[in-house]
Design an enzyme around this catalytic site. Structure first.
Site, PDB file in Angstrom:
ATOM      1  NE  ARG A 174      -3.988   2.017   0.278  1.00  0.00           N
ATOM      2  CZ  ARG A 174      -5.179   1.912   0.879  1.00  0.00           C
ATOM      3  NH1 ARG A 174      -5.516   0.780   1.467  1.00  0.00           N
ATOM      4  NH2 ARG A 174      -6.023   2.918   0.904  1.00  0.00           N
ATOM      5  CG  HIS A 210      15.721 -13.979   3.592  1.00  0.00           C
ATOM      6  ND1 HIS A 210      15.788 -15.354   3.602  1.00  0.00           N
ATOM      7  CD2 HIS A 210      16.452 -13.587   2.519  1.00  0.00           C
ATOM      8  CE1 HIS A 210      16.521 -15.768   2.572  1.00  0.00           C
ATOM      9  NE2 HIS A 210      16.928 -14.700   1.903  1.00  0.00           N
ATOM     10  CD  GLU A 242      16.429 -16.527   7.570  1.00  0.00           C
ATOM     11  OE1 GLU A 242      16.207 -17.395   8.437  1.00  0.00           O
ATOM     12  OE2 GLU A 242      15.680 -16.336   6.589  1.00  0.00           O
ATOM     13  CG  HIS A 294      11.161 -22.997   4.099  1.00  0.00           C
ATOM     14  ND1 HIS A 294      11.564 -21.810   3.531  1.00  0.00           N
ATOM     15  CD2 HIS A 294      10.256 -23.526   3.257  1.00  0.00           C
ATOM     16  CE1 HIS A 294      10.942 -21.635   2.371  1.00  0.00           C
ATOM     17  NE2 HIS A 294      10.143 -22.657   2.191  1.00  0.00           N
TER      18      HIS A 294
END
Length: 237
Positions: free
Chosen positions: A18, A43, A70, A190
């Site tokens: 947005r 990340h 990361e 993950h």
């Protein structure tokens, strides 16, 4: 207790969709820590489609638990990490256009490169972790790079567990046992979720930390962010 580090990439994705500063990434990071999480993970990717490099700099002033950055150790990423000096850097072999992480490092083929990168980060007192698949030879290779920890790539486990195949955790157990024997710390991440995190935690010896983002933020849409953080913390006890 295994530490919970919350990946806030998806908060940045929502903000960027947005424009402006809603939701406020820094406030969310502060609140997540207040709710009990023991770390914040980001990340950043080269296109800055979610976490921006400036976010990494700004978060340094509000993350008072563990700060984990990361990414693929390309030049801009290396410079960013050395500027921010997080508690931990997790090296992930992402392709530039990758939607999300899809594989761990080949620590044998990339041993020399990883060793060089790890030594550079450790020179500045930054703990290093390598994103790897649960393959014993790869774990042994990670040890030779001088890494402090590995992060087990858990997508395959999550998929098999969702099918009802609990044996899908076996390679992860063997990998964690070997890592413990080699003196490597064990992280994981993950596709871990409220559905599978407790089973994973109960079966992985010496699990130090899990990094969870997409599932946790998605679950929070239904259950509330504070509630979900505490649900994870209970399951990780």
């Amino acid at each position: 207790m295994t530490k919970l580090s919350v990946n806030i990439n998806k908060i940045a994705t929502l903000r960027n969709a947005r424009g402006g500063n809603v939701p406020d990434l820094l406030k969310v990071a502060t609140d997540i820590q207040k709710f009990g999480a023991q770390g914040i993970t980001i990340h950043p990717r080269p296109d800055e489609r979610h976490i921006r490099y400036q976010d990494a700099r700004d978060l340094k002033s509000v993350v008072y638990t563990e700060y984990n950055i990361e990414g693929n150790p390309q030049h801009n990423f290396i410079d960013l990490v050395l500027e921010c000096k997080p508690d931990q850097v997790t090296l992930v072999p992402d392709a530039i256009g990758a939607i999300t992480s899809s594989a761990g490092w080949d620590t044998i083929k990339n041993q020399s490169y990883l060793t060089e990168m790890i030594q550079e980060f450790q020179r500045y007192g930054i703990r290093t972790s390598i994103f790897v698949d649960p393959i014993l030879e790869i774990i042994e290779g990670a040890k030779k790079t001088g890494a402090d920890r590995i992060e087990l790539y858990t997508e395959a486990f999550a998929y098999q567990y969702g099918l009802g195949n609990e044996n899908g955790i076996d390679p992860y157990v063997k990998s964690a046992v070997l890592a413990n024997e080699l003196g490597l710390g064990v992280n994981a991440g993950h596709d871990l979720s409220l559905d599978n995190i407790q089973f994973f935690k109960q079966n992985i010896p010496g699990l130090l930390e899990v990094s969870i983002g997409h599932a946790l933020i998605s679950e929070a849409l239904y259950l509330g962010l504070e509630n979900v953080v505490n649900m994870y913390l209970q399951k990780l006890k």
